[in-house]
Design a protein around this motif. Structure first.
Motif, mmCIF file in Angstrom:
data_model
loop_
_atom_site.group_PDB
_atom_site.id
_atom_site.type_symbol
_atom_site.label_atom_id
_atom_site.label_comp_id
_atom_site.label_asym_id
_atom_site.label_seq_id
_atom_site.Cartn_x
_atom_site.Cartn_y
_atom_site.Cartn_z
ATOM 1 N N THR A 683 0.998 -1.149 -0.041
ATOM 2 C CA THR A 683 -0.116 -0.051 0.002
ATOM 3 C C THR A 683 0.850 1.200 0.025
ATOM 4 O OG1 THR A 683 -0.164 0.256 2.490
ATOM 5 C CG2 THR A 683 -1.731 -1.236 1.312
ATOM 6 N N GLU A 684 0.299 2.201 0.067
ATOM 7 C CA GLU A 684 1.119 3.469 0.320
ATOM 8 C C GLU A 684 1.935 3.834 1.506
ATOM 9 O OE1 GLU A 684 -3.240 5.062 0.662
ATOM 10 O OE2 GLU A 684 -2.264 3.449 -0.404
ATOM 11 N N LEU A 685 1.286 2.846 2.402
ATOM 12 C CA LEU A 685 2.158 3.106 3.734
ATOM 13 C C LEU A 685 3.090 1.913 4.092
ATOM 14 C CD1 LEU A 685 -0.689 4.418 5.977
ATOM 15 C CD2 LEU A 685 0.943 5.564 4.822
ATOM 16 N N ASP A 686 2.905 0.560 3.325
ATOM 17 C CA ASP A 686 3.802 -0.539 3.833
ATOM 18 C C ASP A 686 3.511 -1.574 2.671
ATOM 19 O OD1 ASP A 686 1.102 -1.396 4.306
ATOM 20 O OD2 ASP A 686 1.448 -2.386 5.921
ATOM 21 N N GLN A 687 4.287 -2.523 3.055
ATOM 22 C CA GLN A 687 4.351 -3.744 1.981
ATOM 23 C C GLN A 687 4.779 -4.944 2.842
ATOM 24 O OE1 GLN A 687 7.042 -3.077 -1.296
ATOM 25 N NE2 GLN A 687 8.883 -3.522 -0.148
ATOM 26 N N ASP A 688 4.292 -6.199 2.196
ATOM 27 C CA ASP A 688 4.958 -7.472 2.570
ATOM 28 C C ASP A 688 5.420 -8.163 1.692
ATOM 29 O OD1 ASP A 688 5.320 -9.313 4.497
ATOM 30 O OD2 ASP A 688 3.199 -10.078 4.733
ATOM 31 N N LEU A 689 6.132 -9.252 1.703
ATOM 32 C CA LEU A 689 6.741 -10.190 0.676
ATOM 33 C C LEU A 689 6.640 -11.634 1.250
ATOM 34 C CD1 LEU A 689 10.189 -8.318 0.266
ATOM 35 C CD2 LEU A 689 8.233 -7.840 -0.868
ATOM 36 N N ALA A 690 6.436 -12.367 -0.023
ATOM 37 C CA ALA A 690 6.733 -13.902 0.423
ATOM 38 C C ALA A 690 7.284 -14.493 -1.018
ATOM 39 C CB ALA A 690 5.147 -14.395 0.536
ATOM 40 N N LYS A 691 7.712 -15.540 -0.734
ATOM 41 C CA LYS A 691 8.768 -16.264 -1.808
ATOM 42 C C LYS A 691 8.530 -17.737 -1.853
ATOM 43 C CE LYS A 691 12.873 -14.655 -3.092
ATOM 44 N NZ LYS A 691 14.158 -14.433 -3.199
ATOM 45 N N ALA A 692 8.452 -18.184 -2.880
ATOM 46 C CA ALA A 692 8.342 -19.654 -3.206
ATOM 47 C C ALA A 692 9.398 -20.019 -4.396
ATOM 48 C CB ALA A 692 7.089 -20.379 -3.366
ATOM 49 N N TYR A 693 9.704 -21.164 -4.393
ATOM 50 C CA TYR A 693 10.564 -21.690 -5.475
ATOM 51 C C TYR A 693 10.079 -22.808 -6.258
ATOM 52 C CZ TYR A 693 14.901 -22.827 -7.733
ATOM 53 O OH TYR A 693 16.103 -23.055 -8.730
ATOM 54 N N LEU A 694 10.156 -22.475 -7.663
ATOM 55 C CA LEU A 694 9.314 -23.698 -8.470
ATOM 56 C C LEU A 694 10.401 -24.366 -9.307
ATOM 57 C CD1 LEU A 694 7.045 -24.700 -10.155
ATOM 58 C CD2 LEU A 694 7.158 -22.787 -11.845
ATOM 59 N N THR A 695 10.283 -25.643 -9.081
ATOM 60 C CA THR A 695 11.242 -26.656 -9.766
ATOM 61 C C THR A 695 10.439 -27.313 -10.940
ATOM 62 O OG1 THR A 695 12.308 -26.955 -7.638
ATOM 63 C CG2 THR A 695 12.832 -28.582 -9.545
ATOM 64 N N VAL A 696 11.068 -27.376 -12.122
ATOM 65 C CA VAL A 696 10.340 -27.910 -13.295
ATOM 66 C C VAL A 696 11.350 -29.297 -13.717
ATOM 67 C CG1 VAL A 696 10.082 -27.808 -15.599
ATOM 68 C CG2 VAL A 696 9.920 -25.815 -14.169
ATOM 69 N N LEU A 697 10.588 -30.354 -13.734
ATOM 70 C CA LEU A 697 11.170 -31.608 -13.998
ATOM 71 C C LEU A 697 11.100 -31.965 -15.710
ATOM 72 C CD1 LEU A 697 9.981 -33.899 -10.951
ATOM 73 C CD2 LEU A 697 11.981 -32.433 -11.269
ATOM 74 N N ALA A 698 11.924 -32.864 -16.154
ATOM 75 C CA ALA A 698 11.833 -33.091 -17.444
ATOM 76 C C ALA A 698 10.880 -34.282 -17.624
ATOM 77 C CB ALA A 698 13.220 -33.751 -17.960
ATOM 78 N N ASP A 699 10.516 -34.557 -19.017
ATOM 79 C CA ASP A 699 9.442 -35.543 -19.074
ATOM 80 C C ASP A 699 9.698 -36.963 -18.691
ATOM 81 O OD1 ASP A 699 8.046 -33.524 -20.178
ATOM 82 O OD2 ASP A 699 8.785 -34.106 -22.305
ATOM 83 N N GLN A 700 10.973 -37.370 -18.534
ATOM 84 C CA GLN A 700 11.174 -38.796 -18.262
ATOM 85 C C GLN A 700 11.558 -38.814 -16.778
ATOM 86 O OE1 GLN A 700 13.019 -36.794 -20.139
ATOM 87 N NE2 GLN A 700 15.191 -36.813 -19.369
ATOM 88 N N ALA A 701 11.502 -37.499 -16.035
ATOM 89 C CA ALA A 701 11.773 -37.927 -14.642
ATOM 90 C C ALA A 701 10.211 -38.175 -13.887
ATOM 91 C CB ALA A 701 12.114 -36.316 -13.936
ATOM 92 N N THR A 702 10.472 -39.014 -13.012
ATOM 93 C CA THR A 702 9.300 -39.629 -12.148
ATOM 94 C C THR A 702 8.937 -38.256 -11.220
ATOM 95 O OG1 THR A 702 10.014 -41.636 -12.378
ATOM 96 C CG2 THR A 702 8.327 -41.446 -10.701
ATOM 97 N N PRO A 703 7.800 -37.926 -11.384
ATOM 98 C CA PRO A 703 7.280 -36.816 -10.273
ATOM 99 C C PRO A 703 7.320 -37.439 -8.560
ATOM 100 C CG PRO A 703 5.686 -37.073 -11.975
ATOM 101 C CD PRO A 703 6.692 -38.242 -12.039
ATOM 102 N N THR A 704 8.291 -36.882 -7.935
ATOM 103 C CA THR A 704 8.221 -37.564 -6.515
ATOM 104 C C THR A 704 8.097 -36.370 -5.625
ATOM 105 O OG1 THR A 704 10.350 -37.294 -6.449
ATOM 106 C CG2 THR A 704 9.448 -39.446 -6.961
ATOM 107 N N ASN A 705 7.750 -36.638 -4.551
ATOM 108 C CA ASN A 705 7.680 -35.566 -3.382
ATOM 109 C C ASN A 705 9.214 -35.236 -3.188
ATOM 110 O OD1 ASN A 705 7.518 -33.767 -1.366
ATOM 111 N ND2 ASN A 705 5.971 -35.131 -0.144
ATOM 112 N N ARG A 706 9.647 -33.912 -3.408
ATOM 113 C CA ARG A 706 11.098 -33.416 -3.072
ATOM 114 C C ARG A 706 11.455 -33.430 -1.855
ATOM 115 N NH1 ARG A 706 13.799 -28.278 -3.132
ATOM 116 N NH2 ARG A 706 11.776 -27.281 -3.203
ATOM 117 N N LEU A 707 10.598 -33.211 -0.880
ATOM 118 C CA LEU A 707 10.867 -33.352 0.525
ATOM 119 C C LEU A 707 11.051 -34.762 1.135
ATOM 120 C CD1 LEU A 707 8.370 -30.440 1.538
ATOM 121 C CD2 LEU A 707 10.912 -30.367 0.986
ATOM 122 N N ALA A 708 10.432 -35.785 0.475
ATOM 123 C CA ALA A 708 10.314 -36.835 0.932
ATOM 124 C C ALA A 708 11.662 -37.372 0.999
ATOM 125 C CB ALA A 708 9.524 -37.888 0.402
#
Length: 1326
Positions: A683-708
């Protein structure tokens, strides 16, 4: 998901700089739910700027520099400049009048020089000459000039003019004229009706670039390997030209450590080689103003060599000189000459030291400073280490420097003595002084230099001595003091500080203003701030005298200051933490004696902007769709803007992306979409920030939970701490958990820090389960809290979160008192009261202090009290070891704590007195029993007793034995080593201070010890000190029997009386024997201390041989050679004197003694007074003086002599009558009488002597001491008798009587005592 922590910016304009204050700080990202708070860095920068600007803000009432208006961007308001100037004005240091036109038109101002040319003004002769002089004032000043200290009439010279509304001189040469004609010293005067200001004395010089003189230079012939200097000698120019060397074909001369140009422009060859003659050498001079280069005729070299072939293969040969037949030489200096030189440099200038050396091979140069290191931050080497440059020279750079030139043949050094002088420089430059009528002020002009500069004051350009007198002005050296200034006191003062190296000139005006208060900012300003932020309301004002400023809220009558409000000295009102109830209208009122002015500020409090649902880290296949959420809560009265960043750069929204209010959707994810995405809600008085990271996998990669696949780790730090539900004794703390890193969070630890008692130190406050992210914290009064949270899982603890905003609770009286109160003495006459100070959470208010009370316990006297800010207090002048009642009560500005408990303390201990009733009993020959009672005055807590004893037998002394007993023990049994020796005991009590006075006793004499028969003395034997005799009334019979003092029968004409004594423990632990020897002459007494030689360092066997006015002292010791001793002696008048001596200086003679005076004496080590001999006592003999009364003139003596003479006369008459009858003395009858032991006179050692026995016989001679001695010619039958003695008269008749030989020996042995007998004196007179 718990609400996220919002980052608020409160835009604050401070001195033209936009600042934003944050309500909290963020956390880094990297895992789901983590976001990067990019405002963290911005906040820290803003905070640093804010603190810096606050520190620079003037701190005087009435100085406001910021307007109470919120400005997001752009230039500060016009009145801000006025506020800044008026702030300086209020401090008496201002040099400007506010630029507000309404004030400018009303206020008068003396002239002030704002611009002028430099002191040494060099001009180009091809251009017109400009000499600048600008000034301001109200009314506008007029200008005139002096040239060479004379008035310069500009109107008479058509080439000279003065710029409009300025004092700048313009000299125009377009119509002809020579610039050199105008060289000289110029000074500008700016004047209005309030005073005159002066410029510096400007020295005008015209640049010169003379031509090089024509000359024909012969070739320079030099032997290969020899040194060479090619001199440049450029023509003198103004300013000096820049010198450089080139060939005639304009090729630069290559320089290295062998060939280089000196600072004077000459070209130096350390040694000449054959290839040096392949070119010629020309010196060039470049003149700055004319931008011309002049070239000197070139030098041509001819090198003579022993090797005519210039073999290029030898250039890099390691021994090139030897290969070409050049002799190697040790270094020698080409510049400067000799081994020493000196150089002077001015402070602040650059110091250039130069050393150029010749030699074969080429020498290396190194630089050093005697007595220290070269200043690494200012020193640098130039010209291949041949020059040392020190920039910005100061006084500490003076000293001796030396350069060391060295090659393999040797080295040489040159010392340069550097002296640093200084042109005048300001220590305290005078500033313009603006005062109200009746106020006092001062102008200070302090400068330093070398030599010390002189200070001259002027007023309006004239010397102060010739100015009209001013009773309100007083000159005190470098200070002018103004008292009770009035409007007529306005003037411009000049301070000129000068020495032989330059001068400083400063103008400072004194202006007297009389202005009622006025506000400088627009009225009814609106300020909007974010909740829980800090803000400041400013109220810039002006007035003379300086007004005072007060703040009020919503028309209330009480002044705002204290608690959540803080009023600075400049009048600004700070609200430390904005709450909803702080919203309202604030009024500032400025008042002085001329009136008052007020202004209002309306404050609105807005809710912070928070991202409560943050984007999360995601892993997506190429071609899939990804949605990043960003839901925001904000104040509805503020306009919200949501934007996105990719990899910290603004995100371009392509046709594959869709941006909505609460999300960002990416269709057909590609590999180029991988990266970090930041949501920015502002706003004209303050601001807030938040960040996230997007990882893109190739087609042959098996989607898995990165955190597991991640291993378990410590949790990430909590973030977004928020304080709500603020109350006097509690607050709610809410936080957002960090990632648990595959290990659930089990606990949270909340810590706090306060900034009063232990700033920067964090303390644990409370602990909460891992399922909680909000808790109510109990708080103590008057603590400026700041909180942080630490998460804990089975792996370990997280890093602490970023701190929360501060929250100060209101104050209250203390609810407790300090703990661990003690009273203990550190010396015998004091008591130190100590306690554990209270911490920040128990202080409960400002200015925590302690009321200390004490009184003696038994006396029940009134309480003594004192207020202490520390944690200890020392009570002085106390009796030894006395109990005291002590109380320590806490107090702050809000009141006192509860009534404290009473603690018993004791004053300091001292050495105890001696044990009482020390008894020595000897029940048999094997044991000795010792008993004693406790000391009468313990003077503290008894910690034990120390017994020292030693066996002795005659003159033989055994080894001393030391026993330590507990304080309750009062008996001890000694097992005798043999039945003959006696023992000497010394017993002392001990406290924590040390051992006290010792009591000494001896064991009784054993029954089988022979007691020699004493000779019959005519007077009692002399006894010197006998502290070892048993004085106790409880001594046993065995002890009493042992008190007889044995005496040795005399074997010479000297009588010796001996007693045994034991030195006290205060002087020596060894057994001592005191012996007094009286010789035939009664004027000398020999006193000595005989002791056994100890194992440690000690002094013993002190011997004193006194006379009437002097005494010789000797002693024995176990110190090393060269030890110093001190002989200390005290007379009966308690006058103490000391004599320092060396060990080998014995005997020591004391020469300042008084006859018949008693002295005590000891010898101790000069290095350790605690190592001392026993204290002995001696007395000097009485001196014979003419003033002494003669015994012959005494009445009693005359009467006695008359009676004796009458008696002798009667006896002579009787003898004469008997002789006339012819009778004989019946000596045979008495001779035959046996002298048996039953004779009582013989038993007590006395014998009767008749008058005839004592009558001197004819033919005998009386000695000087009255003893009758036979002459060798006398005939005597004494040897024919049976042990008797007698003499014959002249007629042959036998006179005398028989006696034992013992009588003769006794008589001879007591000659000294018989000399003082009145009867013997009569015999001597007869």
């Amino acid at each position: 998901m718990p609400p996220s922590r919002l980052i608020d910016f409160c835009a604050v304009w401070d001195a033209g700089v936009f600042l934003a204050s944050a309500a909290g700080k963020g956390a880094p990202s990297g895992v789901p739910g983590r976001r990067l708070n990019e405002a963290e860095t911005l906040n820290s920068v803003r905070e640093a700027q804010f603190q810096r600007l606050e520190a620079e803000r003037p701190r005087r009432p009435g100085c406001g520099v910021r307007g109470p208006v919120l400005r997001m961007a752009g230039q500060p308001p016009p009145w801000a400049y006025t506020a800044i100037l008026l702030c300086a004005l209020s401090l008496g240091r201002a040099i400007e009048i506010p630029m507000d036109p309404s004030i400018q038109n009303e206020l008068s101002q003396p002239p002030t020089i704002t611009k002028q040319s430099v002191k040494d003004h060099i001009v180009d002769p091809r251009d017109n000459i400009l000499i600048e002089c600008e000034a301001k004032g109200n009314p506008a000043p007029s200008f005139h000039w002096t040239r060479n200290s004379k008035f310069f009439n500009i109107a008479k010279d058509p080439r000279v003019s003065m710029r409009r509304r300025s004092g700048t001189l313009v000299i125009d040469f377009r119509s002809g004229g020579r610039p050199e004609e105008y060289e000289g010293e110029y000074q500008c005067f700016a004047r209005n009706k309030f005073g005159t200001a002066l410029s510096n004395r400007i020295r005008l010089q015209v640049s010169k670039s003379p031509l090089w003189p024509k000359e024909n230079l012969d070739p320079v012939v030099v032997q290969e390997g020899a040194p060479l200097t090619l001199q440049c000698n450029p023509p003198p120019g103004l300013p000096s030209p820049v010198i450089f060397w080139m060939s005639s074909s304009m090729e630069p001369i290559t320089q290295d450590k062998r060939v280089s140009q000196g600072h004077n422009g000459d070209l130096y060859f350390s040694n000449v080689v054959l290839q040096d003659m392949q070119t010629d050498y020309s010196c060039n001079a470049r003149f700055h103003f004319t931008h011309t280069i002049q070239q000197k005729n070139p030098f041509t070299l001819k090198v003579l060599t022993n090797h005519p072939y210039n073999d290029s293969s030898l250039r890099n040969h390691p021994d090139m000189y030897s290969a070409r037949g050049v002799a190697e030489r040790t270094p020698s200096f080409m510049y400067p000459q000799g081994t020493a030189s000196s150089q002077m440099v001015l402070r602040g200038m650059d110091l250039l030291l130069e050393c150029i050396a010749s030699g074969v091979p080429t020498p290396d140069i190194a630089w050093y400073k005697k007595g220290g290191d070269l200043p690494s931050d200012k020193a640098k080497f130039e010209n291949f280490n041949k020059a040392l440059r020190i920039t910005n020279v100061s006084e500490e750079d003076s000293g001796e420097y030396f350069c060391l030139a060295s090659n393999k043949m040797g080295s040489i050094r040159h010392t340069i003595s550097v002296r640093v002088k200084a042109a005048p420089y300001w220590l305290d430059e005078p500033k313009n002084l603006i005062l109200a009528p009746g106020e006092d002020g001062r102008l200070v002009c302090r400068a330093n230099g070398n030599p010390k500069p002189t200070v001259q004051w002027m007023v309006n350009g004239e010397p102060l001595q010739s100015a009209p007198p001013n009773p309100n002005r007083e000159v005190a050296g470098d200070t002018i003091i103004f008292r009770d200034t009035q409007i007529s006191s306005r003037a411009v003062y000049q301070c000129n500080s000068s020495n032989e190296h330059g001068y400083l000139l400063a103008n400072a005006f004194v202006s007297v203003l009389d202005v009622p208060p006025r506000m400088l900012s627009p009225r009814n300003q609106l300020i909007r701030v974010i909740l829980y932020n800090r803000t400041r309301l400013d109220c810039p004002f002006f007035g003379s005298p300086i007004p005072t400023l007060r703040w009020f809220k919503n028309g209330q009558g009480s002044n705002l200051d204290g608690g959540n409000y803080h009023v600075y000295e400049n009048g600004s009102l700070e609200i430390k933490m904005i709450r909803k109830e702080d919203q309202g209208i604030y009024t500032c009122v400025a008042t002085n004696i001329l009136g008052k002015a007020e202004n209002q500020v309306r404050l609105e409090v807005k809710d912070p902007t928070r991202i409560y649902r943050m984007p999360e880290d995601q892993v997506a296949k190429r071609g899939s769709t990804v949605q990043l959420e960003c839901r925001v809560k904000h104040d509805p009265s503020l306009k919200l803007t949501v934007s996105w960043l990719k990899d910290d750069e603004p995100l371009y929204i392509s046709n594959r992306m869709k941006k909505e209010e609460d999300s960002l959707t990416i269709f057909g994810v590609a590999e180029r979409d991988q990266g970090s995405y930041t949501c920015v809600a502002s706003t004209e008085l303050d601001q807030d920030l938040a960040k996230a990271y997007l990882t893109v996998l190739a087609d042959q990669a098996t989607p898995t939970n990165r955190l597991a696949a991640l291993p378990k780790g410590r949790p990430d730090r909590p973030r977004d701490l928020e304080l709500t539900d603020l109350a006097e004794r509690s607050v709610r703390l809410t936080w957002i958990p960090g990632d648990d890193n595959n290990s659930p969070i089990t606990d949270y630890v909340v810590q706090f820090e306060e900034d009063q008692f232990q700033p920067g130190v964090w303390h644990d406050h409370s602990r909460f389960p891992g399922s909680v992210n909000s808790a109510v914290l109990r708080l103590s009064p008057y603590v400026n809290y700041q909180f942080r949270v630490i998460a804990i899982n089975e792996v370990g603890s997280s890093h602490p979160s970023l701190p929360s905003e501060r929250y100060r609770t209101s104050g209250a009286p203390p609810e407790s008192n300090p703990s661990d109160v003690k009273g203990e003495g550190t010396r015998k006459n004091n008591m130190e009261i100590t306690w554990t100070p209270m911490n920040a959470t128990s202080a409960f208010g400002p200015n925590l202090r302690y009321i200390v009370k004490w009184r003696r316990r038994e006396a029940r006297e009134a309480w003594n009290n004192v207020t202490v800010w520390g944690s200890r207090y020392v009570v002085g002048q106390t009796p030894v070891y006395v109990p005291y009642e002590i109380r320590v009560q806490a107090e702050n500005d809000f009141g006192k704590g509860p009534e404290p408990d009473t603690v018993i303390g004791y004053s300091g201990e001292d050495l105890p007195s001696a044990p009482r009733r020390f008894r020595v009993r000897q029940p048999n020959l094997e044991t000795i029993n010792l008993e004693w009672d406790h000391p009468e005055h313990p003077n503290g807590i008894l910690i034990g007793y120390t017994l020292k004893y030693v066996a002795f037998n005659g003159t033989k002394v055994g080894k001393q034995i030391v026993e330590n007993f507990s304080p309750n023990q009062t008996k001890f049994t000694v097992q005798r080593a043999d039945p003959v020796s006696r023992y000497r005991f010394s017993l002392s009590a001990r406290t924590q201070v040390g051992s006290g006075e010792a009591v000494t006793e001896e064991s009784p004499a054993p029954p089988n010890e022979a007691t020699p028969t004493a000779a019959p003395p005519t007077s009692p034997p002399t006894t010197v000190g006998a502290p070892g005799t048993v004085s106790s009334t409880d001594a046993t019979a065995a002890t009493a029997e042992a008190t007889a003092v044995p005496t040795v029968p005399p074997v010479s004409p000297t009588t010796t009386a001996t007693t045994e004594a034991t030195a006290t423990a205060a002087t020596s632990a060894s057994t001592t024997t005191t012996t007094t020897t009286t010789t035939e002459s009664p004027a000398t007494t020999r006193t000595e201390i005989r002791e056994s030689a100890p194992d440690e360092q000690s002094i013993w066997n002190v011997t004193v041989v006194p006379n009437s006015k002097w005494a010789n002292i000797t002693w024995k010791h176990s110190f090393g050679p060269g030890t110093d001793f001190v002989v200390e002696y005290i007379d009966s008048n308690h006058t103490k004197k000391t004599v320092p001596v060396k060990a080998q200086a014995q005997p020591v003679q004391l020469t300042d003694l008084y006859p018949g005076m008693t002295y005590t004496l000891r010898v101790y080590s000069r290095d350790n007074e605690g190592i001392s001999s026993a204290v002995i006592t001696f007395m000097t003999s009485a001196a014979y003086t003419n003033n002494q009364a003669d015994i012959a003139t005494q009445g009693w003596f005359i009467g006695l002599m008359c009676a004796i003479a009458l008696l002798v006369l009667i006896l002579l008459i009787v003898c004469f009558i008997k002789r006339s009858r012819g009778g004989k003395y019946p000596v045979r009858e008495k001779k035959d009488v046996p002298l048996g032991p039953e004779d009582p006179k013989e038993e007590d050692g006395s014998f009767d002597y008749s008058d005839e026995d004592n009558k001197p016989l004819q033919g005998s001679q009386t000695s000087l001491d009255g003893t009758i001695k036979q002459q060798e010619s006398d005939d005597s039958l004494v040897d024919y008798g049976e042990g008797g003695e007698g003499q014959f008269n002249e007629d042959g008749s036998f006179i005398g009587q028989y006696t034992v030989k013992k009588d003769k020996e006794e008589t001879e042995g007591n000659e000294s005592s018989e000399a003082t007998s009145p009867v013997n004196a009569i015999y001597s007179l007869a």
